[in-house]
Scaffold this motif. Sequence first.
Motif, short mmCIF file in Angstrom:
data_model
loop_
_atom_site.label_atom_id
_atom_site.label_comp_id
_atom_site.label_asym_id
_atom_site.label_seq_id
_atom_site.Cartn_x
_atom_site.Cartn_y
_atom_site.Cartn_z
N PRO A 1 21.18 10.57 43.73
CA PRO A 1 21.15 10.94 45.25
C PRO A 1 20.64 10.13 46.30
O PRO A 1 20.77 9.98 47.21
CB PRO A 1 20.42 12.26 45.16
N ARG B 1 22.53 7.31 46.64
CA ARG B 1 24.09 7.80 47.21
C ARG B 1 25.13 7.17 46.14
O ARG B 1 26.09 6.97 47.05
CB ARG B 1 24.09 7.78 48.53
N TYR C 1 23.25 17.91 46.25
CA TYR C 1 22.43 16.79 46.94
C TYR C 1 22.84 16.91 48.44
O TYR C 1 22.23 16.02 48.95
CB TYR C 1 22.57 15.60 46.08
N GLY C 2 23.67 17.61 48.98
CA GLY C 2 24.12 17.61 50.21
C GLY C 2 25.15 16.26 50.26
O GLY C 2 25.27 15.80 51.41
N LEU C 3 25.61 15.83 49.62
CA LEU C 3 26.64 14.62 49.50
C LEU C 3 27.85 14.91 49.06
O LEU C 3 28.20 16.02 48.48
CB LEU C 3 25.94 13.48 48.63
N PRO D 1 26.31 11.64 53.04
CA PRO D 1 25.89 12.99 53.33
C PRO D 1 26.87 13.80 54.25
O PRO D 1 27.72 13.39 54.96
CB PRO D 1 24.80 12.60 54.53
N SER D 2 26.84 15.15 53.66
CA SER D 2 28.00 16.13 54.17
C SER D 2 27.58 16.25 55.74
O SER D 2 26.38 16.73 55.81
CB SER D 2 28.06 17.34 53.42
N SER E 1 26.88 18.17 59.12
CA SER E 1 26.20 19.54 59.13
C SER E 1 27.28 20.65 59.70
O SER E 1 27.21 21.74 59.40
CB SER E 1 24.94 19.54 60.03
N THR F 1 14.88 9.17 52.12
CA THR F 1 15.25 10.45 52.43
C THR F 1 15.91 10.46 53.94
O THR F 1 16.90 11.49 53.93
CB THR F 1 13.65 11.24 53.03
N ARG G 1 19.83 10.17 53.07
CA ARG G 1 20.57 11.47 52.48
C ARG G 1 21.06 12.27 53.47
O ARG G 1 21.52 13.50 52.94
CB ARG G 1 19.67 12.06 51.41
N ARG G 2 20.40 12.09 54.66
CA ARG G 2 21.08 13.15 55.69
C ARG G 2 22.12 12.73 56.55
O ARG G 2 22.22 11.35 56.65
CB ARG G 2 19.88 13.55 56.57
N PRO G 3 22.93 13.56 57.14
CA PRO G 3 24.05 13.16 58.34
C PRO G 3 23.45 12.68 59.43
O PRO G 3 23.62 13.41 60.41
CB PRO G 3 24.94 14.38 58.05
#
Lengths: 499, 357
Positions: A117, A120, A140-142, A229-230, A232, B200, B203-205
Amino acid sequence: MLDQFDIALDPMFPPVDRGRLISALSEVLPAGALVTKTEGMRVYESDGLAAYRGLPAVVALPRDTGEVRAVLRTCARLGVPVVARGAGTGLSGGALPSPGCVLLSLSRMSRILAIDPDARTARVQPGVRNLAISEAAAPYGLFYAPDPSSQLACSIGGNVAENAGGVHCLKYGLTVHNLQALEIMTLEGEGLTLGGEALDAPGFDLMALMTGSEGLLAVVTEVTVRLLPSPSHAQVMLAAFADVRQAGEAVAAIIAAGIIPAGLEMMDRLALTAAEEHTHAGYPTDAAAILLCELDGAEDDIAEELERVAAICEAAGAVQVRVARDESERQLFWAGRKGAFPAMGRLAPDYYCIDGTIPRRRLPDVLEAIGRLSEEHGLAVANVFHAGDGNLHPLILYDANEDGGIERAEALGGKILELCVAMGGTITGEHGVGREKINQMCAQFGSAEIETFFAIKAAFDPAGLLNPGKAIPTPARCVEHGAMHVHAGKAPFAHLDRF
Amino acid sequence: MPTSTASEIRDFADELADRVRAASAARTPLRIVGGDTKAFYGRAVGGERLDVSGYAGVVDYEPSELVITTRAGTRIKEIEALLARQNQRLAFEPPVLGSDSTLGGVVAAGLAGPRRPFAGAVRDSVLGVTVLGGKGEALRFGGTVFKNVAGFDGFRLMAGALGCLGVLLEVSLRVAPIPASELSRSFDLSWPAAQAWITTLMRRPLPLSGVAHDGERLHLRLSGPSAAVAAAAAEFGGEETPAVFWEDLRHRRTGSLGAPRLWRLSVPRTAALNDLPGPAIRDWGGAEIWLDSDAPAERIRTFAAEAGGHATLYRGAGPGEAVFSPLPPGLFALHKRLKAAFDPAGVFNPGRMYEGL
């Protein structure tokens, strides 16, 4: 029908005694790795283009890279063609067995080896299903972005071979844009790493060349994909039009406004009516066409972009614009779209799916021209497609049980593809050439390019044994087919020598 | 824009094709040149100069298609100005090292700027090319549409091939809309701390479009729809970074990027590379390291390889010195066969990438 290979027009190899082949493979593979009985091999006689069928000499089911090497080396030594196959969901006959071939099924190599993760990435065996990667990455939000309609079943090795697309590729790219590394094996059994852990690798970009090469260059034994990353939030808008032309114009206008939707799909009346009966998605069945426009990102940005898209659609003449009222309706709108192909069964016993891509601004003209061709050929055509990237999927409705039914459908399909080329597009946006569109390749490429394609193949596969008779037509086939390489009446660089 | 007539353009293409045919017949190496702004990059090539810069001009630009097709000799600055007038740009943000820099050179070099990890490499934007092969024949690969899987992707292969496979005549590129909002922030963070934070963030959008560390400070660039950019900027705080920071980084003008002997390390973003033998500027979230170092080449290459990447002697290679990390023997043999497929007489920029290629 192109399921029959032609000794005059396709690469053919001297027949090898089947008993000798089976015993040679048995020596290097564990028990249970071969399917030799006809009834067992029936599963492998066609891919998703079920009209094309043929039996291989034998089916090999390797469980690891070593067994793949053993099969390839044996075939190289004996001069036996090899057709690699993933989940068999391809739509162009790319995994159609060629005469006397070993059908190499990678379906047993189906382990997810690692998810990282932080980097990625996901490192997987070729038989892993497309959707399984996103499912494994979800905690992992991916997610893995390319999402062909067959993602529940299709495998990543096949996705690499075809450079698969999907609804999301307008924003997130095709398979080639989402790969980090490939392990491949040549016919001689040599393992090579393309790409790597960094964002680039020294030398030529062979990973890009390998992607979409339809099993003609090497066999993919391991894939490292990039994960994203997915988003939101996501929301979808449905816009209905009384005229197909207006819907096409709205598509071009949305992109021209600087908006890149996560998906921008179109269905015409025939398609949306069938889909509505099949799925009850709430589509307005009195519309001539609908657009589904998905936007993702931050909630406020989506709200603002939805307003802009709505205004664009209304300016183009939309009679109705609706945003999904909640997540379940959003899922329903998409379920209708995804169910459009199976829904065709309500309209005709069989359908033949075309896959040309055209420049977006040609959409209105091409849709009208397809309508005219449909009338001339006396076959109905339903349109359901990736409008945002101009990737058409006209579905030609026919009855295979009627005498000459498939031939008539193929003739109309060929005309539509030639129209796409004439409009500055391509004969295949995501399904691949395979066996199906091999004649139309002669319309898109000239002999100099085709000669270069064979030279590229020979650089990887000098014996020419990997998936022969697919993707690249022989010069003899192009002479026979008689197509000239012409774009809108004039060949590019017509003044330069073409060999 | 040059105002060549159609017949002049045709004559120029014919002349290039004739030169290639003659060179192939005589096995005369050709040094292919656009603006010649990146002559320092790659190994030195002897041979006749084949100047493509006169083969210039926009063939087709339709903003609603997000596609531009130009001749390879077109200056990249002119292309960028044309795109900017339509509120569009090249996604891969190429370094432009001189006003004569051409699109053909940019594609052949395959170098991309700070936006690379977020918007793709040069090859990700290439939709089609026309190249002259070694027989002087015009080969058209790909096209002008984004989704196209007919034939092998000879067009993507040309990006970063350093002109070793053919003479680029025309290139079609996918272009990107300029986003509504762009903001930059900087933070007083040492590299190891910055790297942990980057991991970190990635890993975020988030609407990231640049993540670089200049040796002392971490710089973040945000591009995208206004609300997402504003929310991220508010969350991060930090100090404002002027936009010129990214321009300087992109065009290799920042600090030690002017060093006479400069290494480019391409490594996994998450690799722990903290004790480099010289001052380092890190772009691409740490995946691209610009290293000003006189340490032995072997040491730097080993360092990069152990981290899972490779090292390029971007500038300052001595005569005969290797520039790119060596390929494993099997892969190198494949490169040679592939080169011969396009260029049987071996006349296109021989040795520019590797000795013997």
